[in-house]
Design a protein around this motif. Structure first.
Motif, PDB file in Angstrom:
ATOM      1  N   SER A  55       0.847  -1.196   0.000  1.00 39.18           N
ATOM      2  CA  SER A  55       0.000   0.000   0.000  1.00 39.18           C
ATOM      3  C   SER A  55       0.879   1.241   0.000  1.00 39.18           C
ATOM      4  O   SER A  55       2.073   1.180   0.300  1.00 39.18           O
ATOM      5  N   GLY A  56       0.285   2.388  -0.280  1.00 45.56           N
ATOM      6  CA  GLY A  56       1.065   3.585  -0.536  1.00 45.56           C
ATOM      7  C   GLY A  56       1.353   4.436   0.689  1.00 45.56           C
ATOM      8  O   GLY A  56       0.974   4.121   1.822  1.00 45.56           O
ATOM      9  N   VAL A  57       2.007   5.563   0.411  1.00 42.08           N
ATOM     10  CA  VAL A  57       2.454   6.480   1.455  1.00 42.08           C
ATOM     11  C   VAL A  57       1.271   7.071   2.206  1.00 42.08           C
ATOM     12  O   VAL A  57       1.263   7.127   3.445  1.00 42.08           O
ATOM     13  N   GLU A  58       0.247   7.505   1.478  1.00 40.47           N
ATOM     14  CA  GLU A  58      -0.889   8.121   2.162  1.00 40.47           C
ATOM     15  C   GLU A  58      -1.578   7.123   3.084  1.00 40.47           C
ATOM     16  O   GLU A  58      -2.027   7.493   4.185  1.00 40.47           O
ATOM     17  N   GLU A  59      -1.670   5.885   2.693  1.00 40.52           N
ATOM     18  CA  GLU A  59      -2.290   4.883   3.546  1.00 40.52           C
ATOM     19  C   GLU A  59      -1.517   4.725   4.851  1.00 40.52           C
ATOM     20  O   GLU A  59      -2.106   4.529   5.923  1.00 40.52           O
ATOM     21  N   ALA A  60      -0.208   4.822   4.771  1.00 41.81           N
ATOM     22  CA  ALA A  60       0.593   4.742   5.992  1.00 41.81           C
ATOM     23  C   ALA A  60       0.290   5.908   6.924  1.00 41.81           C
ATOM     24  O   ALA A  60       0.137   5.730   8.144  1.00 41.81           O
ATOM     25  N   PHE A  61       0.196   7.117   6.364  1.00 40.50           N
ATOM     26  CA  PHE A  61      -0.156   8.279   7.179  1.00 40.50           C
ATOM     27  C   PHE A  61      -1.549   8.104   7.795  1.00 40.50           C
ATOM     28  O   PHE A  61      -1.759   8.426   8.981  1.00 40.50           O
ATOM     29  N   ARG A  62      -2.486   7.620   6.991  1.00 39.43           N
ATOM     30  CA  ARG A  62      -3.854   7.453   7.484  1.00 39.43           C
ATOM     31  C   ARG A  62      -3.898   6.480   8.652  1.00 39.43           C
ATOM     32  O   ARG A  62      -4.533   6.734   9.693  1.00 39.43           O
ATOM     33  N   LEU A  63      -3.233   5.335   8.497  1.00 34.66           N
ATOM     34  CA  LEU A  63      -3.223   4.335   9.555  1.00 34.66           C
ATOM     35  C   LEU A  63      -2.512   4.847  10.808  1.00 34.66           C
ATOM     36  O   LEU A  63      -2.953   4.592  11.935  1.00 34.66           O
ATOM     37  N   ALA A  64      -1.413   5.562  10.619  1.00 33.72           N
ATOM     38  CA  ALA A  64      -0.688   6.111  11.768  1.00 33.72           C
ATOM     39  C   ALA A  64      -1.578   7.038  12.578  1.00 33.72           C
ATOM     40  O   ALA A  64      -1.580   7.018  13.814  1.00 33.72           O
ATOM     41  N   HIS A  65      -2.341   7.871  11.867  1.00 39.96           N
ATOM     42  CA  HIS A  65      -3.253   8.793  12.542  1.00 39.96           C
ATOM     43  C   HIS A  65      -4.367   8.027  13.254  1.00 39.96           C
ATOM     44  O   HIS A  65      -4.674   8.303  14.427  1.00 39.96           O
ATOM     45  N   GLU A  66      -4.964   7.067  12.580  1.00 43.98           N
ATOM     46  CA  GLU A  66      -6.100   6.343  13.138  1.00 43.98           C
ATOM     47  C   GLU A  66      -5.692   5.518  14.357  1.00 43.98           C
ATOM     48  O   GLU A  66      -6.431   5.428  15.345  1.00 43.98           O
ATOM     49  N   ILE A  67      -4.506   4.913  14.294  1.00 45.01           N
ATOM     50  CA  ILE A  67      -4.060   4.027  15.373  1.00 45.01           C
ATOM     51  C   ILE A  67      -3.453   4.820  16.529  1.00 45.01           C
ATOM     52  O   ILE A  67      -3.562   4.410  17.685  1.00 45.01           O
ATOM     53  N   GLY A  68      -2.815   5.960  16.224  1.00 44.89           N
ATOM     54  CA  GLY A  68      -2.269   6.792  17.286  1.00 44.89           C
ATOM     55  C   GLY A  68      -0.762   6.838  17.374  1.00 44.89           C
ATOM     56  O   GLY A  68      -0.214   7.082  18.463  1.00 44.89           O
ATOM     57  N   TYR A  69      -0.072   6.641  16.256  1.00 41.79           N
ATOM     58  CA  TYR A  69       1.389   6.792  16.252  1.00 41.79           C
ATOM     59  C   TYR A  69       1.759   8.272  16.426  1.00 41.79           C
ATOM     60  O   TYR A  69       0.927   9.171  16.250  1.00 41.79           O
ATOM     61  N   ASP A  70       3.022   8.504  16.751  1.00 47.46           N
ATOM     62  CA  ASP A  70       3.505   9.861  17.038  1.00 47.46           C
ATOM     63  C   ASP A  70       4.129  10.552  15.831  1.00 47.46           C
ATOM     64  O   ASP A  70       4.502  11.725  15.926  1.00 47.46           O
ATOM     65  N   GLY A  71       4.296   9.857  14.724  1.00 43.82           N
ATOM     66  CA  GLY A  71       4.917  10.464  13.558  1.00 43.82           C
ATOM     67  C   GLY A  71       5.277   9.409  12.538  1.00 43.82           C
ATOM     68  O   GLY A  71       4.897   8.237  12.659  1.00 43.82           O
ATOM     69  N   MET A  72       6.041   9.828  11.514  1.00 48.13           N
ATOM     70  CA  MET A  72       6.309   8.981  10.367  1.00 48.13           C
ATOM     71  C   MET A  72       7.782   8.977   9.992  1.00 48.13           C
ATOM     72  O   MET A  72       8.496   9.965  10.179  1.00 48.13           O
ATOM     73  N   GLU A  73       8.217   7.837   9.434  1.00 46.41           N
ATOM     74  CA  GLU A  73       9.445   7.799   8.640  1.00 46.41           C
ATOM     75  C   GLU A  73       9.017   7.468   7.214  1.00 46.41           C
ATOM     76  O   GLU A  73       8.355   6.445   6.985  1.00 46.41           O
ATOM     77  N   VAL A  74       9.377   8.330   6.278  1.00 44.11           N
ATOM     78  CA  VAL A  74       8.988   8.138   4.880  1.00 44.11           C
ATOM     79  C   VAL A  74      10.134   7.489   4.120  1.00 44.11           C
ATOM     80  O   VAL A  74      11.256   8.027   4.086  1.00 44.11           O
ATOM     81  N   MET A  75       9.860   6.331   3.542  1.00 45.03           N
ATOM     82  CA  MET A  75      10.815   5.690   2.652  1.00 45.03           C
ATOM     83  C   MET A  75      10.729   6.364   1.288  1.00 45.03           C
ATOM     84  O   MET A  75       9.713   6.254   0.595  1.00 45.03           O
TER      85      MET A  75
END
Length: 311
Positions: A55-75
């Protein structure tokens, strides 16, 4: 003509499996002790976009927000949105996920991205980081066939850090395996902890595959440890497994506890392999976050005393 004594051999006997089993046996025979929890800082737990592949980059951001992560590392990879600062800023703002780090496209399968000059891959990632005000990029050590780039990598990283003010956290890797031999495919080495890098990323799955002692690596690095790629591994495979934490035999829990207890200033980034099934993937990401938060002591923290997640 005799071979040069200072030239690194191309292969060596496969020792990783044996050493990993010995270290695991010694640790388990000691009771696999875990430190008591006394967190000195609320260490942020971010999500790598590679954890939702394919799945893509935006999906990772969406899931991080929904689940409650503190931020992202973008490959940074072939998809255009992983390379575009304006799109990444939009994702960051829309999903309220700060970008904690960028992973430069220094992986083997990304050698064709942005041409064949490996310094261009690092420098263009720095440009994206500057535009987005991201403090850190992660880069793999060079392959030995990359010639001048490999021979001057340690000094080149230091020069770029001084010029741009962005940390380049060089990540530990592992030898490739051919039967009973290990191919020493990285220069100066797959383990960056012995080099004079100011910033290092330790990946626990890579340590498992290499047969390296991750606890020992992290203690040796001290404040040079900048990022932790949280994953697990069996220590019995030649594959880079990237299991969810707790599903292998690496000391994930103890590492998180020690880092929290010493008030480590870095970030934990989950980098695991997940199912293509959306329900199972989300469950894995939720369980991994719960594991990290528990062993970092987030459940024990008083925000007024421990501090913020700012890196």
């Amino acid at each position: 003509m005799s071979p040069r004594r200072d030239r690194k051999p191309y292969t060596r006997a496969n020792s990783a499996g044996r050493s990993a089993k010995e270290k695991l046996s010694n640790r388990l025979s000691a009771g696999d002790p875990r430190s008591e929890q006394d967190p000195q800082r609320r260490i942020p737990v971010g999500l790598s976009t590679s954890s939702v592949f394919p799945s893509g980059v935006e999906e990772a951001f969406r899931l991080a927000h929904e689940i409650g992560y503190d931020g992202m590392e973008v490959m940074v990879s072939y998809p255009k949105d992983s390379q575009d600062p304006s799109i990444l800023r939009e994702y960051s703002e829309r999903y309220e996920q700060p970008i904690l780090s960028l992973h430069a496209p220094t992986l083997f399968f990304l050698q064709g991205l942005w041409g064949r000059d490996p310094w261009v891959k690092v420098e263009r990632t720095i440009e994206i980081a500057q535009e987005l005000e991201v403090p850190t990029i992660v880069a793999h050590p060079p392959f030995r066939w990359q010639g001048k780039y490999a021979r001057g990598f340690v000094e080149g990283v230091a020069a770029l850090e001084e010029e741009h003010g962005i940390a380049i956290a060089v990540e530990n890797m592992y030898p490739w395996r051919l039967g009973l031999r290990e191919v020493l495919n990285y220069l100066p080495d797959h383990d960056p902890t012995d080099e004079e890098y100011e910033h290092v990323t330790v990946d626990l799955s890579h340590a498992a595959t290499a047969g390296d002692d991750a606890l020992e690596m992290i203690e040796r690095l001290g404040d040079r440890l900048t990022h932790l790629h949280l994953a697990d591994g069996s220590g019995r495979s030649t594959k880079d497994e990237h299991l969810p934490p707790g599903e292998g035999n690496q000391p994930c829990a103890e590492i998180l506890r020690r880092l929290a207890n010493r008030g480590w200033e870095g970030s934990v980034l989950l980098e695991v392999t997940t199912s293509s099934n959306a329900v199972i993937r989300e469950r894995t990401l939720r369980q991994s976050l719960a594991f990290a938060r528990h062993h970092l002591g987030h459940h024990l923290e008083d925000e007024e005393d421990v501090g913020s997640t700012t890196t």
